[in-house]
Write an enzyme that holds these catalytic residues in place. Structure first.
Site, mmCIF file in Angstrom:
data_model
loop_
_atom_site.group_PDB
_atom_site.id
_atom_site.type_symbol
_atom_site.label_atom_id
_atom_site.label_comp_id
_atom_site.label_asym_id
_atom_site.label_seq_id
_atom_site.Cartn_x
_atom_site.Cartn_y
_atom_site.Cartn_z
ATOM 1 C CG ASP A 76 -2.201 0.808 1.035
ATOM 2 O OD1 ASP A 76 -3.290 0.201 1.039
ATOM 3 O OD2 ASP A 76 -2.111 2.047 0.856
ATOM 4 C CG ASP A 125 -11.513 4.067 -5.341
ATOM 5 O OD1 ASP A 125 -12.292 3.985 -6.326
ATOM 6 O OD2 ASP A 125 -11.460 5.043 -4.602
ATOM 7 C CE LYS A 129 -15.947 11.153 -11.859
ATOM 8 N NZ LYS A 129 -15.726 12.194 -10.875
ATOM 9 C CG ASP A 159 -17.624 -1.992 -1.737
ATOM 10 O OD1 ASP A 159 -16.384 -2.146 -1.663
ATOM 11 O OD2 ASP A 159 -18.151 -0.973 -2.222
ATOM 12 C CB THR A 205 -10.629 -5.491 4.975
ATOM 13 O OG1 THR A 205 -11.705 -4.892 4.257
ATOM 14 C CG2 THR A 205 -10.092 -6.693 4.223
ATOM 15 C CE1 TYR A 207 -12.338 2.773 2.683
ATOM 16 C CE2 TYR A 207 -10.343 1.870 3.657
ATOM 17 C CZ TYR A 207 -11.052 2.950 3.170
ATOM 18 O OH TYR A 207 -10.501 4.198 3.178
ATOM 19 C CD GLU A 208 -15.308 -8.344 4.127
ATOM 20 O OE1 GLU A 208 -14.066 -8.467 4.140
ATOM 21 O OE2 GLU A 208 -16.077 -9.288 3.966
#
Ligand SMILES: C[S@@+](CC[C@H](N)C(=O)[O-])C[C@H]1O[C@@H](n2cnc3c(N)ncnc32)[C@H](O)[C@@H]1O
Length: 258
Positions: A76, A125, A129, A159, A205, A207-208
């Protein structure tokens, strides 16, 4: 920058299993451990598994606990997030975990051909775009091919309906071998009797947890990435996730897109 972040960065400088290469990210010189992670760092020739965009590194550390005979590297660019998994694995004395702080765009510099067996993409992410920022675009898949074993595995847990659909179309268009997919992971897990699958896919995680709390369904797929043949982008318009444009703390719009 908060003091907390500064002290995390100071900690990370002292961690023997955290690599934060100095210098320009575009430096093409191979990283000294490229081709030598097993021999010089892990001191074994066990398979190497990457988690790209690892955040706090829940999968890196969680899988490393489950599979002591594999080596795991969390990647990361955000050091303060990575600190959580780096600290946990250090304190637990885990020898099969490392973290690498870099932009994934330059990941090829860090690994030699055939050095990596599997890649996990966890709640990346969707980059609706910009295709070339999407971690399952041909831009990134071609980079992964530089170091993934022939037929190496890529796991995507997300997700995002958009990223899941895009990746499924990428697999279909390029006839990549799909190993498994579900657009409702927890429903599928409830029905399986395979305890190993339940445990692996049940690691959650940061974010999960946020997305589950907001009522979104979790999707998962895994596929093989052959090293031969030209990869092409799927030329299909995909419905955008409608909740990404909202502030993450707002619930509005979330119920519509699961
Ligand atoms: C949405 S977060 C998910 C973090 C973690 N996997 C989780 O599920 O909690 C995406 C992570 O990917 C990292 N990331 C995104 N694009 C990246 C890139 N090009 N290079 C390095 N890290 C990137 C971000 O810094 C962030 O930590």
């Amino acid at each position: 920058m908060s003091k907390n972040k500064l002290s995390k960065f100071a900690d990370m400088e002292t961690y023997p299993h955290v690599f934060q290469p100095a210098g320009s990210p575009t430096d093409p010189t191979p990283f000294p451990l490229s081709g030598r992670w097993g021999k010089d760092f892990f001191h074994n020739d066990n398979p190497i598994v990457l988690e790209l965009g690892c955040g706090r590194g829940e999968y890196t550390v969680g899988l490393a606990r489950l599979f002591p005979d594999k080596n795991f590297i969390g990647v990361d660019i955000k050091g303060a997030r990575m600190w959580t998994g780096a600290t946990e694995s250090l304190q637990a004395g885990m020898k099969n975990v490392a973290f690498l702080r870099t932009h994934i765009e330059f990941i090829s510099r860090f690994f030699a051909p055939g050095e990596v067996a599997e890649i996990w993409l966890t709640f990346s992410d969707p980059q609706m775009k910009k295709v070339t920022k999407r971690l399952t675009s041909t831009f990134f898949l071609n980079r992964y091919r530089n170091f993934l074993r022939p037929g190496g595995l890529i796991h995507l847990k997300t997700d995002s309906r958009f990223l899941f659909t895009y990746t499924s179309l990428m697999i279909e268009k390029n006839r990549l071998p799909l190993v498994f997919q579900t657009d409702d992971l927890y429903h599928t897990l409830a029905a399986t009797t395979d305890e190993e699958v339940k445990t692996i896919l049940g690691i959650q995680t940061y974010y999960e947890q946020q997305w589950i709390a907001r009522g979104l369904t979790i999707k998962y797929l895994k596929f093989n990435l052959p090293t031969e043949g030209e990869l092409v982008e799927p030329d299909v318009e995909i419905e955008l996730d409608d909740y990404r444009s909202y502030n993450r703390s707002k619930r509005s719009g979330l119920e519509k897109s699961k």
